[in-house]
Write an enzyme that holds these catalytic residues in place. Structure first.
Site, mmCIF file in Angstrom:
data_model
loop_
_atom_site.group_PDB
_atom_site.id
_atom_site.type_symbol
_atom_site.label_atom_id
_atom_site.label_comp_id
_atom_site.label_asym_id
_atom_site.label_seq_id
_atom_site.Cartn_x
_atom_site.Cartn_y
_atom_site.Cartn_z
ATOM 1 C CE LYS A 166 0.157 1.473 3.352
ATOM 2 N NZ LYS A 166 -0.589 1.614 2.100
ATOM 3 C CE1 TYR A 223 33.970 6.945 6.005
ATOM 4 C CE2 TYR A 223 31.706 7.103 6.781
ATOM 5 C CZ TYR A 223 32.960 6.522 6.841
ATOM 6 O OH TYR A 223 33.193 5.516 7.734
HETATM 7 C C1 LIG Z 1 -1.467 2.789 2.227
HETATM 8 C C2 LIG Z 1 -2.852 2.812 1.724
HETATM 9 C C3 LIG Z 1 -3.765 3.807 2.132
HETATM 10 C C4 LIG Z 1 -3.356 4.993 2.984
HETATM 11 O O1 LIG Z 1 -2.689 5.933 2.169
HETATM 12 P P1 LIG Z 1 -2.182 7.334 2.772
HETATM 13 O O2 LIG Z 1 -1.675 8.059 1.581
HETATM 14 O O3 LIG Z 1 -1.091 7.003 3.735
HETATM 15 O O4 LIG Z 1 -3.337 7.960 3.418
HETATM 16 C C5 LIG Z 1 -5.076 3.706 1.711
HETATM 17 N N1 LIG Z 1 -5.472 2.684 0.906
HETATM 18 C C6 LIG Z 1 -4.615 1.723 0.476
HETATM 19 C C7 LIG Z 1 -5.119 0.646 -0.409
HETATM 20 C C8 LIG Z 1 -3.284 1.756 0.856
HETATM 21 O O5 LIG Z 1 -2.451 0.811 0.419
#
Ligand SMILES: *Cc1c(COP(=O)(O)O)cnc(C)c1O
Length: 355
Positions: free
Chosen positions: A34, A250
């Site tokens: 993702k 800044y």
């Molecule tokens: C993002 C996600 C993962 C992976 O999590 P990590 O902590 O990056 O390993 C696994 N399961 C679901 C449902 C997620 O949304």
């Protein structure tokens, strides 16, 4: 053109995938891709992991893109369907979906897909984000199992605290109470994969560990046997010599207490470097570890060159990567590696190079 670029280390990425295999040798691996593979590039990441058993993405368009590129792995939509139309497309392209509410079941029943949809039935065991209450699961399974529109069912849940001291015990116990072993199960994110072998089951869902960052605050990626995948590099585009009492950037938040040589680096928060990284955040210049100075600007940040006389205009800077872990930078900025990596989605500002 600015020298700023991100590099993707394919070997390291595959190495981390193999690390997952060695930690959970009896589980299938659903690589979580993702957010454009946590900022690394969806297609390139998928290509590197051709031996993954499945890929998890957020949107139908990402899943379609993977199918169109020819990936034949199990594809999972992590938030499931948002419309009946998406059911239709997924049925045609053999894309599976998390089902976490009854509306999504209604979408399936409206479409009556010819090819049954394979689903991950999500059970809310305590994270209270997505999923059905455990009390509803038995009857739900019964009705889904008899539906001609539903294919294979995998039972899943997601942990709220696999990376925290509190751990997974209560959620795991609740999950185990409502599922029976006639179904495949998928519960483990990276933190659970690493710390809780009892969560491995038939499928694991690693995300952050594939990208070489640690899910834990108290354990480094190196200690877990992971290698950094993304390196963020730029260079020095100007040098300023500060006298005692002069400031840089800044808000003049860094004031020199001695003569200080400052390098101006072509990278800022618009490139994805965290604005909240304070003076003192580790950074590498010309092969030496140094520290940032002052407030990060939109396009630039400042680095201490006082003890690196060899550094000058054009000297190379590593913002994170092989030598400066993204987790160290994240910690200074009071966030997590996840957020920094996702912020570097390949763009005109930060081209991604695949090595
Ligand atoms: C993002 C996600 C993962 C992976 O999590 P990590 O902590 O990056 O390993 C696994 N399961 C679901 C449902 C997620 O949304």
């Amino acid at each position: 053109m600015r020298a700023l670029k991100a590099t993707f280390n394919t070997k390291a990425f595959i190495g981390n995938f193999n690390r997952v295999r060695s930690i959970a040798p009896n589980s299938k691996i659903m690589a979580v891709l993702k957010a454009n593979a946590y900022g690394h590039g969806l297609i390139e990441a998928a290509r590197a992991l051709s031996s993954a058993d499945g890929f998890a993405v957020l949107s139908v368009s990402e899943a379609i893109e993977l199918r169109e590129y020819g990936f034949d792995q199990y594809l999972l939509l992590l938030e499931g369907f948002f419309s009946a139309y998406e059911v239709k497309v997924c049925s045609q392209m053999n894309i599976s979906a998390v089902i976490h509410n009854t509306q999504q079941i209604d979408f399936i029943n409206q479409v009556k897909p010819k090819n049954p949809i394979n689903i991950h039935l999500k059970i809310n065991t305590g994270m209270n984000r997505l999923g059905f209450p455990p009390s509803k699961v038995k009857s739900l399974i019964q009705s889904l199992e008899t539906s001609p529109y539903i294919g294979n069912i995998i039972l899943m849940t997601h942990f709220a605290n696999a990376d925290e001291a509190i751990g997974v015990r209560d959620q795991l116990a609740l999950f185990n109470k409502v599922v029976d072993d006639s179904f495949d199960r998928s519960v483990a994110n990276s933190a659970a994969i690493i710390r809780y072998p009892e969560t491995h089951m038939e499928w694991v869902r690693p995300g952050i560990m594939l990208y070489g960052a640690s899910p834990f605050e108290d354990q480094s990626s190196k200690d877990i046997g992971l290698q950094p995948v993304m390196s963020l590099h730029s260079n020095i585009i100007a040098v300023q010599n500060l006298d005692k009492g002069q400031s840089v950037g800044y808000g003049s938040t860094f004031v020199a207490t001695n003569k200080t040589r400052v390098g101006i680096v072509a990278c800022g928060y618009a490139d994805g470097y965290p604005r909240h990284a304070p003076s003192g955040t580790p950074i590498m210049v010309a092969g030496k570890i140094s520290r940032t100075l002052g407030r990060v600007s939109m396009d630039m940040l400042y680095v201490d060159l006082t003890d690196i006389p060899s550094a000058d205009i054009h000297s190379e800077v590593e913002l994170w990567g092989e030598n400066i872990s993204v987790d160290e930078v994240a910690k200074e900025a009071k966030t997590v590696g996840y957020e920094l990596l996702c912020a570097i989605s390949s763009s005109i500002r930060v081209p991604m190079e695949y090595a």
